[in-house]
Design a protein around this motif. Structure first.
Motif, PDB file in Angstrom:
ATOM      1  N   ARG A 139       0.834  -1.212   0.000  1.00  0.00           N
ATOM      2  CA  ARG A 139       0.000   0.000   0.000  1.00  0.00           C
ATOM      3  C   ARG A 139       0.867   1.260   0.000  1.00  0.00           C
ATOM      4  NH1 ARG A 139      -2.242   3.457   3.758  1.00  0.00           N
ATOM      5  NH2 ARG A 139      -1.425   2.309   5.538  1.00  0.00           N
ATOM      6  N   GLU A 142       2.140   1.893  -3.427  1.00  0.00           N
ATOM      7  CA  GLU A 142       1.057   2.430  -4.263  1.00  0.00           C
ATOM      8  C   GLU A 142       0.920   3.936  -4.032  1.00  0.00           C
ATOM      9  OE1 GLU A 142      -2.228   0.043  -3.055  1.00  0.00           O
ATOM     10  OE2 GLU A 142      -1.816  -1.547  -4.513  1.00  0.00           O
ATOM     11  N   CYS A 143       1.031   4.361  -2.769  1.00  0.00           N
ATOM     12  CA  CYS A 143       0.999   5.793  -2.458  1.00  0.00           C
ATOM     13  C   CYS A 143       2.150   6.516  -3.154  1.00  0.00           C
ATOM     14  CB  CYS A 143       1.107   6.022  -0.946  1.00  0.00           C
ATOM     15  SG  CYS A 143      -0.319   5.512   0.010  1.00  0.00           S
ATOM     16  N   LEU A 145       3.603   5.756  -5.959  1.00  0.00           N
ATOM     17  CA  LEU A 145       3.331   5.892  -7.387  1.00  0.00           C
ATOM     18  C   LEU A 145       2.407   7.071  -7.650  1.00  0.00           C
ATOM     19  CD1 LEU A 145       2.825   2.152  -8.442  1.00  0.00           C
ATOM     20  CD2 LEU A 145       4.757   3.636  -8.994  1.00  0.00           C
TER      21      LEU A 145
END
Length: 242
Positions: A139, A142-143, A145
């Motif tokens: 997670r 993902e942040c 990116l």
């Protein structure tokens, strides 16, 4: 207070709250290794042998990108932080997805993969916590990116400086000095931008009186102004770097 191999294990996110019996059993599997500044701990594409917990010092973990060979620092790791854990469930022989390098005099606790997998079979709650830790890491990236795609470089640099100030800052007469061996190039590699961009943004902050610059050090002259400029912070920002 300096950590020992045993207390470093206790600070590792998925090893916290182990019983004394379990902690003692795991500590017996540890091999302590020391590295000098700029020593390579493992290299990208090299064989994976196990995972590591930092006892003392500072480690950078990163990857090289494409044909140009550009480097991206993904994380800075200090005492109690772990790395290499994402390879624990891979086939017996697998390639490291990134590299790890000591930035300072560094001591790590190393646990061989097979020994740790055997430990997980005896303590399934630790395996569950490791899975939760890996899901959280996913997670977090993902942040990252999203930030790379949409957040301006200036904002990401401000937030990075706040994190470095809080973790490595030392109070001096001029302000708070970042006491860590991190070059302008390495700041750029943490942010995923060109060196010229970082130099330009740091110069702007110097002109505003927020920071002072020397060849080897950044001093935060106005910490409150820096925090104000860095707002709002994202929820898990510090975890994405440390």
């Amino acid at each position: 207070m300096a950590l020992t191999g045993r207390t470093a294990l206790q600070r590792c996110p998925f090893l916290q709250d182990l019983s004394e019996e379990a902690l003692g059993e795991l500590h017996q599997k540890v091999r302590t290794i020391r590295y000098r500044p700029d020593d390579l701990i493992f290299q990208e594409g090299g064989p994976s042998a196990g995972f590591y917990v930092v006892i003392s010092g500072l480690v950078q973990y990163g990857k090289h990108s494409g044909r140009r060979g550009r480097r991206r620092i993904l994380k800075l790791l200090g005492p109690g932080d772990c790395f290499g854990e994402e390879m624990l469930f891979q086939p017996e022989v697998c390639a490291c997805p990134g590299y790890a390098r000591a930035l300072t005099e560094t001591e790590v606790a190393f646990i061989e993969r097979r020994a740790f997998v055997d430990f997980l079979q005896r303590y399934p709650l630790v395996a569950q916590r490791l899975c939760e830790h890996l899901a959280r890491q996913l997670r977090i990236f993902e942040c990252k990116l999203v930030e790379l795609a949409y957040e301006p470089v200036e904002q990401n640099l401000l937030r990075l400086l706040v994190i470095l100030m809080d973790r490595f800052g030392v109070r001096e007469r001029e302000g708070i000095a970042l006491e860590m061996p991190l070059s302008r190039q390495e700041l750029a590699e943490l942010l995923g931008v060109h060196l010229d961009t970082v130099i330009h943004e740091l110069s702007k902050l110097r002109e505003q009186g927020v920071i002072a610059l020397s060849d080897h050090k950044i001093v935060i002259k106005d910490p409150e102004r820096l925090r104000e400029l860095a707002q709002p912070q994202t929820t898990c920002l510090d975890e994405k770097l440390f």
